[in-house]
Scaffold this motif. Structure first.
Motif: not given
Length: 538
Positions: A324-328, A418-421
């Motif tokens: 899980q590389w996208l956090a919303y 490396d992640r989308i936050v």
């Protein structure tokens, strides 16, 4: 006893150096002439690293993309009046066509004085790649003096393979396979001596050196198109083997602006004034050319099968190993972590008007609504879905497969995606306003987490956080070292210059050159052992 002036010439194959040389005579001059094996080194650049021209239409033969010409790039892509619609018309056309563009090898930088030092460089494809990024590694490979026994056994002519990076890597891989075969044929039976007679030489395999997306092209050639048997080995540099969230981030916010130097303080300007100026100037110029906001980048990458193949695939993990590389942060207070299982379904194909969707459908064809009636034509969203399916199929079939003799290196210690936050803050202002996102993404959302055009009716503001992982600025560590092959690491802690280890410049860095030289050497030694049946000796 005197030595006669008579010359006794003995012609041998290179592998006969490792056995007793027959035919030597006393009291004469013995001249041993070694027939060396030719092992071409073919460099495969990354996305946007090949010079392109129009292959059809009224503009046929004229330049479409020339990153070595700052004037051309500014006039066609960088001016404030060059819209997303104009950029799309240049690189994609009305609808994507893989034959719309082709490689332009006629680079004026390869002038007569240059060719006197690097003979036939124009015939070896050097003019078709971005000279500013790849010139250093091409020159270094050409000029390198190989120690013995490698130097006595082999020749390493250096080639560059430019390709249409807007098209699928599957297609580019097919063309690379053809280029490999043509190159081998050229050295094996295409040369002639001074009298015009065919000159048979030993040349059966090449070595591939890649940068970024060029790694996917090389793997495509070897895995899908049968080039592996003609490849001695491969060295991949900063390959996004499982993709990079940078592609998602840029389709939302445009290309990022550079964020300072190694210390991220005013001291960077005192200690490295020239390099800092070049870094910021080139960074901002690149953003204006490649896409200042999400609409400009989406209009290009959303219509390019090759560009979509750089997105995080199903095997992508962030630097901590998470799928899980996208956090919303959701409106209900609960965090949303994506993808749940498949990023193509959970993120890329999402059309609902939610902030974390990757593509705004109206941005795919700037100036026209995606749902507008266009008689006889499919909607931009339909084409996008087709190209996205090609990307998914490409990565599903490629998996982690590589050539049997592969090494990779990656660059690290730079801020990378490396992640989308996403962040969320309550909206407290009532004055209607619309965000102008340039190198950033912010949006108003209502209580249902739907995007609002203005602040009217909004309850919160969501935004993309800047990059915070580690990598080379574009490819995070996790993707750069994802393949299960021998791996080398380049970072600031390995005596590499901060200003030379970013994604685009890495092949000009001394540590990268050393890795390439060592890999070529090791492959040559393996070839010697393969032929003579034992460890190679000087």
């Amino acid at each position: 006893m005197s030595i006669s002036s008579e010359i006794n010439q003995i012609d041998i194959k290179w592998w006969e150096l490792f056995d007793t040389i027959r035919g030597l005579r006393t009291e004469v001059q013995n001249r041993i002439v070694i027939e060396r094996e030719v092992i071409p080194i073919i460099f495969v650049p990354g996305i946007m690293g090949s010079r392109l021209k129009f292959a059809k239409g009224k503009k046929q033969g004229t330049r479409a993309w020339d990153p070595d010409s700052s004037g051309f790039m500014f006039l066609n892509y960088g001016r404030f009046d060059v819209s997303a619609k104009k950029k799309k018309a240049l690189l994609v056309g009305p609808e994507f066509d893989p034959d719309y563009l082709e490689v332009d090898t006629d680079n004026p930088k390869l002038d007569k004085s240059f060719l006197r030092r690097y003979p036939r460089a124009d015939k070896r494809g050097w003019g078709g790649v971005m000279w500013g990024s790849y010139g250093p590694i091409l020159r270094a490979l050409h000029d390198h003096q190989w120690e013995e026994p490698v130097g006595h056994c082999f020749e390493f002519p250096v080639h560059a393979f430019g390709y249409n990076w807007t098209a699928s890597n599957l297609e580019a891989g097919r063309k690379l396979k053809e280029y490999i075969g043509a190159t081998i044929d050229h050295y094996a039976k295409g040369l002639k001596d001074e009298a015009g007679r065919p000159l048979e030489r030993l040349c059966t395999r090449v070595i591939l050196v890649t940068h970024s997306m060029g790694g996917l092209v090389a793997r495509s050639a070897c895995v899908f198109h049968g080039a592996a048997e003609k490849v001695l080995g491969v060295v991949h540099g900063v390959q996004p083997a499982t993709g990079s969230p940078a592609a998602y981030w840029r389709m939302k916010a445009g290309f990022e602006r550079p964020a300072g130097g190694p210390r991220k303080s005013i001291w960077d300007w005192f200690l490295n004034p020239v390099k800092m100026f070049e870094r910021l100037a080139m960074g901002y110029a690149s953003a204006w050319i490649l896409g200042t906001d999400g609409e400009e980048v989406t209009a290009l990458l959303g219509n390019m099968p090759g560009g979509l193949q750089l997105l995080p695939n199903k095997e992508y993990r962030d630097n901590s190993g998470s799928r899980q590389w996208l956090a919303y942060p959701g409106a209900d207070g609960r965090p949303l972590s994506l993808p749940r299982s498949n990023p193509y379904e959970d993120i890329y194909r999402v059309r609902d008007n939610v902030p974390w969707r990757m593509v705004n459908p109206d941005w795919l064809d700037p100036g026209e609504k995606t749902d507008s009636i266009r008689p006889g034509k499919r909607s931009p969203w339909t084409f996008y879905q087709r190209y996205l399916s090609q990307a998914e199929e490409f990565h599903d079939n490629l998996g982690s497969r590589v050539h049997d003799d592969t090494i990779q290196f990656y660059s690290t210690t730079l801020d990378s995606p490396d992640r989308i936050v996403y962040t969320r803050e309550p909206h407290v202002h009532s004055t209607p306003h619309q965000f102008r996102n340039k190198g950033a993404f912010r949006a108003y959302v209502d209580s249902n987490d739907e995007i609002r055009d203005t602040s009217a009716g909004a309850t919160a503001v969501v935004a993309l956080e800047p990059f915070s992982g580690t990598g080379d600025g574009t490819v995070p560590d996790s993707s750069g070292k994802a393949l299960k092959v021998p791996t080398a690491r380049i970072g600031r802690d390995s005596h590499a210059d901060f200003f030379s280890i970013d994604h685009q410049r890495i092949h000009g860095a001394d540590p990268a050159k050393k890795i390439v030289f060592t890999t070529v050497w090791n492959l040559a030694i393996k070839r010697i052992e393969e032929q003579v049946g034992g460890p190679a000796e000087d």
